[in-house]
Design an enzyme around this catalytic site. Structure first.
Site, PDB file in Angstrom:
ATOM      1  N   HIS A  94       0.871  -1.171   0.000  1.00 28.47           N
ATOM      2  CA  HIS A  94       0.000   0.000   0.000  1.00 28.47           C
ATOM      3  C   HIS A  94       0.909   1.222   0.000  1.00 28.47           C
ATOM      4  O   HIS A  94       1.688   1.419   0.930  1.00 28.47           O
ATOM      5  CB  HIS A  94      -0.916   0.024   1.226  1.00 28.47           C
ATOM      6  CG  HIS A  94      -1.845   1.187   1.213  1.00 28.47           C
ATOM      7  ND1 HIS A  94      -3.067   1.135   0.596  1.00 28.47           N
ATOM      8  CD2 HIS A  94      -1.727   2.435   1.702  1.00 28.47           C
ATOM      9  CE1 HIS A  94      -3.670   2.302   0.718  1.00 28.47           C
ATOM     10  NE2 HIS A  94      -2.870   3.114   1.397  1.00 28.47           N
ATOM     11  N   CYS A  95       0.839   2.014  -1.046  1.00 27.84           N
ATOM     12  CA  CYS A  95       1.725   3.165  -1.192  1.00 27.84           C
ATOM     13  C   CYS A  95       1.048   4.413  -0.631  1.00 27.84           C
ATOM     14  O   CYS A  95       0.005   4.828  -1.145  1.00 27.84           O
ATOM     15  CB  CYS A  95       2.077   3.379  -2.659  1.00 27.84           C
ATOM     16  SG  CYS A  95       3.236   4.719  -2.925  1.00 27.84           S
ATOM     17  N   PRO A  96       1.604   5.014   0.403  1.00 35.16           N
ATOM     18  CA  PRO A  96       0.985   6.217   0.960  1.00 35.16           C
ATOM     19  C   PRO A  96       1.135   7.439   0.060  1.00 35.16           C
ATOM     20  O   PRO A  96       0.368   8.385   0.176  1.00 35.16           O
ATOM     21  CB  PRO A  96       1.721   6.414   2.289  1.00 35.16           C
ATOM     22  CG  PRO A  96       3.021   5.737   2.097  1.00 35.16           C
ATOM     23  CD  PRO A  96       2.772   4.596   1.154  1.00 35.16           C
ATOM     24  N   ASN A 155      -1.685   6.900  -2.291  1.00 41.63           N
ATOM     25  CA  ASN A 155      -2.875   6.579  -1.495  1.00 41.63           C
ATOM     26  C   ASN A 155      -3.699   5.460  -2.136  1.00 41.63           C
ATOM     27  O   ASN A 155      -4.915   5.556  -2.263  1.00 41.63           O
ATOM     28  CB  ASN A 155      -3.740   7.825  -1.268  1.00 41.63           C
ATOM     29  CG  ASN A 155      -4.753   7.609  -0.171  1.00 41.63           C
ATOM     30  OD1 ASN A 155      -4.548   6.792   0.712  1.00 41.63           O
ATOM     31  ND2 ASN A 155      -5.854   8.331  -0.233  1.00 41.63           N
TER      32      ASN A 155
END
Length: 160
Positions: free
Chosen positions: A130-132, A135
């Site tokens: 999950h890439c912040p 998002n």
């Protein structure tokens, strides 16, 4: 903002000087790389990463379980029984040797390399992370866009 603000400052302060003194096509190349970076960022963040529909949604939409079974390449004996959670749970337990797992949160059969993302609360096909920064989860359907985003961001840094 980490992409747009430095690019705006470059075009506002250095664009004319770079065009006259250093390399005339440089700012044109930089603007194309910037547009590519923004396009791949939007494609990565707005594309479905391969989310498996939850059991409750499958029960409400007729025909969705067969479409999901075709997409996942599930064996035929489970495709017709996806609505029966208990029977599918028993079948999923028998298929553990094949790499299939049952997600108790989503109540779906997960094929190999599918994981549950705690940030999004969904099971994602070929889940990477999950890439912040975008998002969104990075999975089967947006991995190419994410790779292109990383490459274009690297090219933007090389031009400086």
């Amino acid at each position: 903002s980490f992409i747009l603000i430095p690019s705006f400052l470059y075009f506002a302060l250095c664009h004319e000087l770079m065009t006259r003194l250093v390399f005339a096509p440089g700012p044109t190349c930089r603007s194309q790389v910037l547009l590519a970076t923004i396009a791949f960022l939007l494609l990565t963040s707005c594309t479905d990463p391969g989310i498996l529909p939850r059991q409750r949604l499958r029960m409400r939409l007729p025909g969705l379980e067969n479409e999901v079974a075709r997409t996942l390449a599930l064996p035929d004996d489970c495709a017709s029984e996806l609505n029966d959670g208990i029977l599918c749970l028993a079948r999923a337990l028998r298929r553990q040797t094949q790499g299939y797992r049952f997600c108790h949160t989503c109540e779906v059969i997960r094929p190999p390399r599918t994981s549950h993302c705690n940030d999004c609360g969904n099971c994602v096909l070929t889940f990477d992370h999950h890439c912040p920064f975008v998002n969104n989860c990075i999975g089967q359907r947006n991995y190419v866009f994410f790779s292109a985003f990383l490459i274009s961001t690297g090219c933007a840094q090389l031009e400086e």
